[in-house]
Design a protein around this motif. Structure first.
Motif, PDB file in Angstrom:
ATOM      1  N   PHE A 174       4.053  16.895   8.036  1.00 30.13           N
ATOM      2  CA  PHE A 174       5.164  15.977   8.255  1.00 30.13           C
ATOM      3  C   PHE A 174       4.815  14.894   9.280  1.00 30.13           C
ATOM      4  N   ILE A 175       3.771  15.128  10.054  1.00 28.46           N
ATOM      5  CA  ILE A 175       3.461  14.243  11.175  1.00 28.46           C
ATOM      6  C   ILE A 175       2.671  13.015  10.718  1.00 28.46           C
ATOM      7  N   PRO A 223       7.597   4.951   2.538  1.00 27.07           N
ATOM      8  CA  PRO A 223       7.551   6.397   2.783  1.00 27.07           C
ATOM      9  C   PRO A 223       6.291   7.007   2.178  1.00 27.07           C
ATOM     10  N   SER A 224       5.665   7.892   2.933  1.00 27.54           N
ATOM     11  CA  SER A 224       4.485   8.604   2.450  1.00 27.54           C
ATOM     12  C   SER A 224       4.916   9.878   1.736  1.00 27.54           C
ATOM     13  N   ARG A 225       4.161  10.278   0.727  1.00 25.32           N
ATOM     14  CA  ARG A 225       4.474  11.477  -0.048  1.00 25.32           C
ATOM     15  C   ARG A 225       3.367  12.514   0.120  1.00 25.32           C
ATOM     16  N   ASN A 226       3.771  13.776   0.105  1.00 25.26           N
ATOM     17  CA  ASN A 226       2.821  14.876   0.177  1.00 25.26           C
ATOM     18  C   ASN A 226       2.412  15.312  -1.221  1.00 25.26           C
ATOM     19  N   HIS A 264       2.007   7.072   8.510  1.00 24.96           N
ATOM     20  CA  HIS A 264       1.750   6.278   7.302  1.00 24.96           C
ATOM     21  C   HIS A 264       2.905   5.304   7.053  1.00 24.96           C
ATOM     22  N   ARG A 265       4.118   5.824   7.172  1.00 26.08           N
ATOM     23  CA  ARG A 265       5.293   4.981   6.918  1.00 26.08           C
ATOM     24  C   ARG A 265       5.377   3.842   7.932  1.00 26.08           C
ATOM     25  N   ALA A 266       5.097   4.159   9.186  1.00 22.93           N
ATOM     26  CA  ALA A 266       5.146   3.113  10.209  1.00 22.93           C
ATOM     27  C   ALA A 266       4.084   2.045   9.965  1.00 22.93           C
ATOM     28  N   VAL A 312       0.845  -1.189   0.000  1.00 25.56           N
ATOM     29  CA  VAL A 312       0.000   0.000   0.000  1.00 25.56           C
ATOM     30  C   VAL A 312       0.884   1.244   0.000  1.00 25.56           C
ATOM     31  N   GLN A 313       0.673   2.123  -0.976  1.00 24.61           N
ATOM     32  CA  GLN A 313       1.431   3.368  -1.033  1.00 24.61           C
ATOM     33  C   GLN A 313       0.607   4.489  -0.399  1.00 24.61           C
ATOM     34  N   PRO A 314       1.105   5.071   0.697  1.00 15.81           N
ATOM     35  CA  PRO A 314       0.360   6.161   1.331  1.00 15.81           C
ATOM     36  C   PRO A 314       0.767   7.530   0.777  1.00 15.81           C
TER      37      PRO A 314
END
Length: 471
Positions: free
Chosen positions: A45-46, A58-61, A51-53, A36-38
């Motif tokens: 940033f929080i 890694p999550s992207r903005n 999401h990554r955990a 799953v890509q978040p």
């Protein structure tokens, strides 16, 4: 064209439980074996740290105002290409953005740019049939959007959920996909800037509890079906990377509980421009790594100001690095670290690096928040006069100058109104309150790397260690 299964999770308003819902779904899908890509809508940033955990990725903005449609699509399709599906967590309410009269900067705008279906999160704790009116209103407000599903948060029993489900199914074409019960064991503590970071959650059991809760009361098959109902998108079109010709530049990136706010895209753009990223900790390390540039991101120096002050050795080597012409780029918390002192919420002053003759003082209330356009008013490590880049401010501190300060940038808000100056400059040091997204101006990363390449030759760690520093 390519299929990118995707789903936007949006709320009716802030505080409805978007992040809890998103994390529960992310964690449950991961336990199902899905890649799953978040993503996170807006400057944040929080939530991406959680999401990554929850997913291991890694999550992207993504942001309509800071980046625009083309960059959002480029980042999305590039990162989502190898995922089974993508989940995009919205911000604030579905239609809330930078303006009260249009959707610029909102979750709704992003959903349209990505042509993604929406899962609406509703606080169902004190409603029955009225929920249908709310869902119908959100579903019909903008015909260009597809509000495909609804999930109810803070629902105490299955019987209550059945009332909500029946009402929505009777009055709308929106699909109810389940609910989450109120449970303090699923909550994440918060503080002045929002939720605590994922690195402070210990062993990660929170995400397993969230996954278990989702698997008990959410129809995950329907969640996946909604994501797969999205249409195709053009395959990733990568914007041109502006390289800085020459040898690789080693950049020391501050990374610990005091400095932890970084867009992954910023770091990747620096690498593409010719940098190697080396992390270090201003909290725990005595020496700098062997680097030619420092990147001090935002975070929580105000919560760790006593420990930062006690690390005299690190403060001394950072100051000496600047005095010898080293390039330092700092944002928000990084700016605070470079001042003479930080005055915390209790009024206690703690010594910092002392490159700039000022103190940052915490004030609550005293929130500065908003989108920003930064324009270089003088040449600096960011680039030539006239270069513009977008970002945002979000801080409770204020700058108290003790002597005149030199600024390198003019600041405007999302409406184009002046917000004064930003970008404290001294030699090769630049410190902004604004968090910049480098993708909004492709020359920035190359300018930073090029400035570092011009400013210094490789210098050993010990050379940055001034005589008399404590260890």
């Amino acid at each position: 064209m390519k299929q990118y299964p995707r789903l936007v999770i949006a709320g009716t308003h802030s505080g409805v439980g978007k992040t809890t819902t998103t994390l529960a779904i992310l964690a449950a899908l991961r336990e199902r074996g899905r890649q799953v890509q978040p993503f996170k809508a807006g400057p944040d940033f929080i939530d991406p740290s959680h999401h990554r955990a929850a997913t291991g990725r890694p999550s992207r903005n993504l942001d309509g105002w800071m980046l625009g449609k083309d960059l959002n699509r480029s980042i999305f399709t590039r990162v989502a290409a190898d995922a089974d599906l993508s989940i995009i967590e919205g911000m604030m309410g579905l239609f809330d953005g930078s303006s009260p009269v249009n959707d610029i900067g909102s979750t709704a705008e992003l959903a349209k740019q990505l042509e993604a279906p929406i899962l609406l999160v509703v606080d169902g704790s004190a409603m029955a049939r009225s929920a249908a009116a709310m869902v119908a209103g959100y579903a019909r407000f903008d015909p260009a959007l597809h509000v495909a599903g609804v999930l109810f948060n803070r629902v105490g029993s299955d019987g209550h959920y059945q009332l909500l489900k029946a009402a929505v199914e009777q009055e709308t074409a929106v699909t109810p996909v389940g609910y989450l019960r109120p449970d303090v064991a699923l909550s994440i503590p918060d503080r002045h800037l929002g939720l605590v970071m994922a690195m402070e959650q210990g062993d990660g059991q929170l995400y397993h509890r969230l996954a278990k809760a989702a698997m008990e009361t959410i129809d995950l098959d329907r969640i996946e079906a909604l994501a797969h109902s999205s249409g195709t998108l053009p395959e990733a079109m990568f914007p041109p990377v502006i390289e800085s010709p020459g040898r690789t530049i080693r950049i020391g990136v501050a990374q610990d509980r005091a400095f932890c706010f970084y867009y992954p895209d910023n770091l990747e753009l620096l690498e593409a421009a010719g940098a190697e990223i080396i992390t270090f900790s201003p909290l725990h390390d005595d020496l700098l790594p062997d680097v030619e540039m420092l990147y001090l991101g935002g975070g929580y120096p105000e919560l760790h100001s006593a420990a930062l002050a006690e690390n005299v050795a690190m403060r001394a080597v950072v100051k000496r690095f600047a005095e010898r012409g080293g390039v330092i780029y700092a944002e928000c918390g990084g700016l605070m670290y470079l001042m003479e002192s930080i005055r915390d919420f209790d009024g206690c002053s703690h010594d910092m690096v002392g490159i700039f003759p000022a103190e940052t003082a915490m004030q609550k209330p005293g929130l500065t928040l908003g989108y920003r356009t930064v324009e270089c008013s003088r040449r600096s490590i960011l680039g030539d006069v006239g270069v513009t880049i977008r970002g945002h401010e979000f801080h409770y501190s204020t700058l108290v100058a003790r002597r005149p300060l030199q600024y390198a940038c003019a600041l405007r808000d999302a409406a184009g109104l002046s917000k004064g100056q930003d970008g404290l400059m001294k030699s090769n040091v630049l410190a902004l309150y604004t968090h910049l997204h480098f993708a909004s101006q492709p020359t920035i990363a190359a300018s930073l790397v090029g400035s570092a390449r011009c400013a210094a030759k490789p210098v050993s760690v010990s050379a940055w260690d001034p005589p008399g520093a404590e260890h």
